[in-house]
Scaffold this motif. Sequence first.
Motif, PDB file in Angstrom:
ATOM      1  N   TYR A  42       0.867  -1.174   0.000  1.00  0.00           N
ATOM      2  CA  TYR A  42       0.000   0.000   0.000  1.00  0.00           C
ATOM      3  C   TYR A  42       0.904   1.225   0.000  1.00  0.00           C
ATOM      4  O   TYR A  42       1.849   1.308   0.795  1.00  0.00           O
ATOM      5  CB  TYR A  42      -0.903   0.000   1.231  1.00  0.00           C
ATOM      6  CG  TYR A  42      -1.804  -1.205   1.260  1.00  0.00           C
ATOM      7  CD1 TYR A  42      -3.065  -1.170   0.678  1.00  0.00           C
ATOM      8  CD2 TYR A  42      -1.376  -2.398   1.844  1.00  0.00           C
ATOM      9  CE1 TYR A  42      -3.887  -2.292   0.689  1.00  0.00           C
ATOM     10  CE2 TYR A  42      -2.189  -3.523   1.843  1.00  0.00           C
ATOM     11  CZ  TYR A  42      -3.436  -3.459   1.272  1.00  0.00           C
ATOM     12  OH  TYR A  42      -4.244  -4.569   1.268  1.00  0.00           O
ATOM     13  N   LYS A  43       0.625   2.168  -0.900  1.00  0.00           N
ATOM     14  CA  LYS A  43       1.479   3.342  -1.031  1.00  0.00           C
ATOM     15  C   LYS A  43       0.648   4.559  -1.369  1.00  0.00           C
ATOM     16  O   LYS A  43      -0.456   4.459  -1.906  1.00  0.00           O
ATOM     17  CB  LYS A  43       2.519   3.122  -2.116  1.00  0.00           C
ATOM     18  CG  LYS A  43       1.904   2.988  -3.507  1.00  0.00           C
ATOM     19  CD  LYS A  43       2.981   2.859  -4.574  1.00  0.00           C
ATOM     20  CE  LYS A  43       2.356   2.985  -5.948  1.00  0.00           C
ATOM     21  NZ  LYS A  43       3.329   3.181  -6.971  1.00  0.00           N
ATOM     22  N   GLY A  48       7.237   8.025  -5.305  1.00  0.00           N
ATOM     23  CA  GLY A  48       8.072   7.351  -6.299  1.00  0.00           C
ATOM     24  C   GLY A  48       8.973   6.286  -5.709  1.00  0.00           C
ATOM     25  O   GLY A  48       9.231   5.259  -6.340  1.00  0.00           O
ATOM     26  N   CYS A  49       9.454   6.494  -4.497  1.00  0.00           N
ATOM     27  CA  CYS A  49      10.390   5.526  -3.910  1.00  0.00           C
ATOM     28  C   CYS A  49       9.703   4.204  -3.588  1.00  0.00           C
ATOM     29  O   CYS A  49      10.349   3.154  -3.577  1.00  0.00           O
ATOM     30  CB  CYS A  49      11.074   6.097  -2.680  1.00  0.00           C
ATOM     31  SG  CYS A  49       9.979   6.419  -1.279  1.00  0.00           S
ATOM     32  N   CYS A  50       8.405   4.232  -3.362  1.00  0.00           N
ATOM     33  CA  CYS A  50       7.669   2.995  -3.072  1.00  0.00           C
ATOM     34  C   CYS A  50       7.732   2.041  -4.262  1.00  0.00           C
ATOM     35  O   CYS A  50       7.937   0.834  -4.094  1.00  0.00           O
ATOM     36  CB  CYS A  50       6.209   3.306  -2.736  1.00  0.00           C
ATOM     37  SG  CYS A  50       5.995   4.404  -1.330  1.00  0.00           S
ATOM     38  N   VAL A  67      -0.931  -1.177  -4.396  1.00  0.00           N
ATOM     39  CA  VAL A  67      -2.259  -0.620  -4.161  1.00  0.00           C
ATOM     40  C   VAL A  67      -2.094   0.835  -3.722  1.00  0.00           C
ATOM     41  O   VAL A  67      -1.501   1.098  -2.669  1.00  0.00           O
ATOM     42  CB  VAL A  67      -3.022  -1.416  -3.074  1.00  0.00           C
ATOM     43  CG1 VAL A  67      -4.392  -0.802  -2.837  1.00  0.00           C
ATOM     44  CG2 VAL A  67      -3.117  -2.884  -3.438  1.00  0.00           C
ATOM     45  N   ALA A  68      -2.593   1.759  -4.525  1.00  0.00           N
ATOM     46  CA  ALA A  68      -2.520   3.179  -4.173  1.00  0.00           C
ATOM     47  C   ALA A  68      -3.594   3.499  -3.138  1.00  0.00           C
ATOM     48  O   ALA A  68      -4.741   3.076  -3.270  1.00  0.00           O
ATOM     49  CB  ALA A  68      -2.707   4.038  -5.414  1.00  0.00           C
ATOM     50  N   CYS A  88       7.083   5.278   4.487  1.00  0.00           N
ATOM     51  CA  CYS A  88       6.179   5.766   3.444  1.00  0.00           C
ATOM     52  C   CYS A  88       5.210   4.726   2.905  1.00  0.00           C
ATOM     53  O   CYS A  88       4.138   5.074   2.440  1.00  0.00           O
ATOM     54  CB  CYS A  88       6.976   6.379   2.306  1.00  0.00           C
ATOM     55  SG  CYS A  88       8.162   5.281   1.551  1.00  0.00           S
ATOM     56  N   HIS A  89       5.544   3.445   2.930  1.00  0.00           N
ATOM     57  CA  HIS A  89       4.624   2.426   2.410  1.00  0.00           C
ATOM     58  C   HIS A  89       4.509   1.272   3.398  1.00  0.00           C
ATOM     59  O   HIS A  89       5.380   1.066   4.242  1.00  0.00           O
ATOM     60  CB  HIS A  89       5.059   1.917   1.027  1.00  0.00           C
ATOM     61  CG  HIS A  89       6.447   1.370   1.001  1.00  0.00           C
ATOM     62  ND1 HIS A  89       7.523   2.144   0.649  1.00  0.00           N
ATOM     63  CD2 HIS A  89       6.926   0.155   1.284  1.00  0.00           C
ATOM     64  CE1 HIS A  89       8.624   1.412   0.724  1.00  0.00           C
ATOM     65  NE2 HIS A  89       8.287   0.195   1.109  1.00  0.00           N
TER      66      HIS A  89
END
Length: 158
Positions: A42-43, A48-50, A67-68, A88-89
């Motif tokens: 999940y991000k 971008g780094c995810c 999955v956004a 972040c994710h």
Amino acid sequence: MNRTLRSPLFRKLGRCLSALACGAALGLAAPALASPDEVVMYKDPNCGCCGKWAEHMRSAGFPVKEVASPRMDLVKQEAGVPEALGSCHTAKVGGYVVEGHVPAADVRRMLAEKPAIRGLSAPGMPLGSPGMEGPYPAERYDVVSFDAQGLSAVFSKH
């Protein structure tokens, strides 16, 4: 002999070697089987780094589904990620949570050892960690395990 056992359908089923072969023998589409090591990440849609971490995991042999989510705070809360260990994710794999830029080798080790933890985290966004590589010097960082009570311990050092 029971009539069902002599039916053409039963004979076809008896010749099958696996569930996938059965589907093919009957002319059915193969079912989508989830890999036990599938990573669901999940991000934030704008991060971008995810995606770079997902590529790191794929190159290590993990299937990754991205999955956004515009509400990463809720994803982390539902996954039980302690606030101090956030990144972040947030990913799920094999019944565990993986928070942030944890190296694939650490995820493999966790899945092999099956420790009694909720998951792993690379807190923050350590420079040089998978997905955070760049022209700047890599930082030293710890991957931390955490349990359902929020207790944490160093799992590995990088």
